[in-house]
Write a protein that holds these residues in place. Structure first.
Motif, PDB file in Angstrom:
ATOM      1  N   GLU A   6       1.392   0.024   5.694  1.00  0.00           N
ATOM      2  CA  GLU A   6       1.537  -0.441   4.307  1.00  0.00           C
ATOM      3  C   GLU A   6       1.345   0.703   3.333  1.00  0.00           C
ATOM      4  O   GLU A   6       2.084   0.842   2.364  1.00  0.00           O
ATOM      5  CB  GLU A   6       0.491  -1.517   4.002  1.00  0.00           C
ATOM      6  N   TYR A  10       4.023   2.288   0.726  1.00  0.00           N
ATOM      7  CA  TYR A  10       3.717   2.332  -0.705  1.00  0.00           C
ATOM      8  C   TYR A  10       3.885   3.750  -1.254  1.00  0.00           C
ATOM      9  O   TYR A  10       4.497   3.950  -2.307  1.00  0.00           O
ATOM     10  CB  TYR A  10       2.293   1.839  -0.950  1.00  0.00           C
ATOM     11  N   ALA A  48       4.268  -4.953   0.988  1.00  0.00           N
ATOM     12  CA  ALA A  48       3.377  -3.801   1.117  1.00  0.00           C
ATOM     13  C   ALA A  48       3.029  -3.237  -0.265  1.00  0.00           C
ATOM     14  O   ALA A  48       1.872  -2.872  -0.517  1.00  0.00           O
ATOM     15  CB  ALA A  48       4.026  -2.724   1.973  1.00  0.00           C
ATOM     16  N   GLN A  52      -0.772  -3.128  -1.821  1.00  0.00           N
ATOM     17  CA  GLN A  52      -1.408  -1.873  -2.235  1.00  0.00           C
ATOM     18  C   GLN A  52      -1.751  -1.880  -3.715  1.00  0.00           C
ATOM     19  O   GLN A  52      -2.729  -1.265  -4.121  1.00  0.00           O
ATOM     20  CB  GLN A  52      -0.483  -0.698  -1.913  1.00  0.00           C
TER      21      GLN A  52
END
Length: 56
Positions: A6, A10, A48, A52
Motif C-alpha cells: 500500500e 501511495y 491504497a 495511506q
C-alpha cells in the motif's frame, strides 16, 4: 523498515502526480499509470491511497 505494498503504491502515485502534466493533456491519470505499473485494478490503487491518507 520494509514498506508495505500500500505504501509503495501511495508513494508511486504521489510521484506520478508531481510529474503529471495536466496542461498538455496526458491521457491517463496518475492513478491509472500506477495501476498499470503494479498490474492491479485501479480500485486497489484508490483503496491504497485512501488508506495511506488516513494514516498520514
Amino acid at each position: 523498515m520494509t514498506q508495505t505494498r500500500e505504501r509503495r503504491i501511495y508513494l508511486a502515485w504521489k510521484g506520478e502526480k508531481r510529474r503529471h502534466d495536466y496542461r498538455n493533456g496526458e491521457t491517463h491519470s496518475p492513478a491509472m499509470k500506477v495501476a498499470r505499473r503494479f498490474r492491479v485494478p485501479i480500485r486497489v490503487v484508490r483503496d491504497a491511497i485512501e488508506a495511506q491518507r488516513e494514516v498520514a
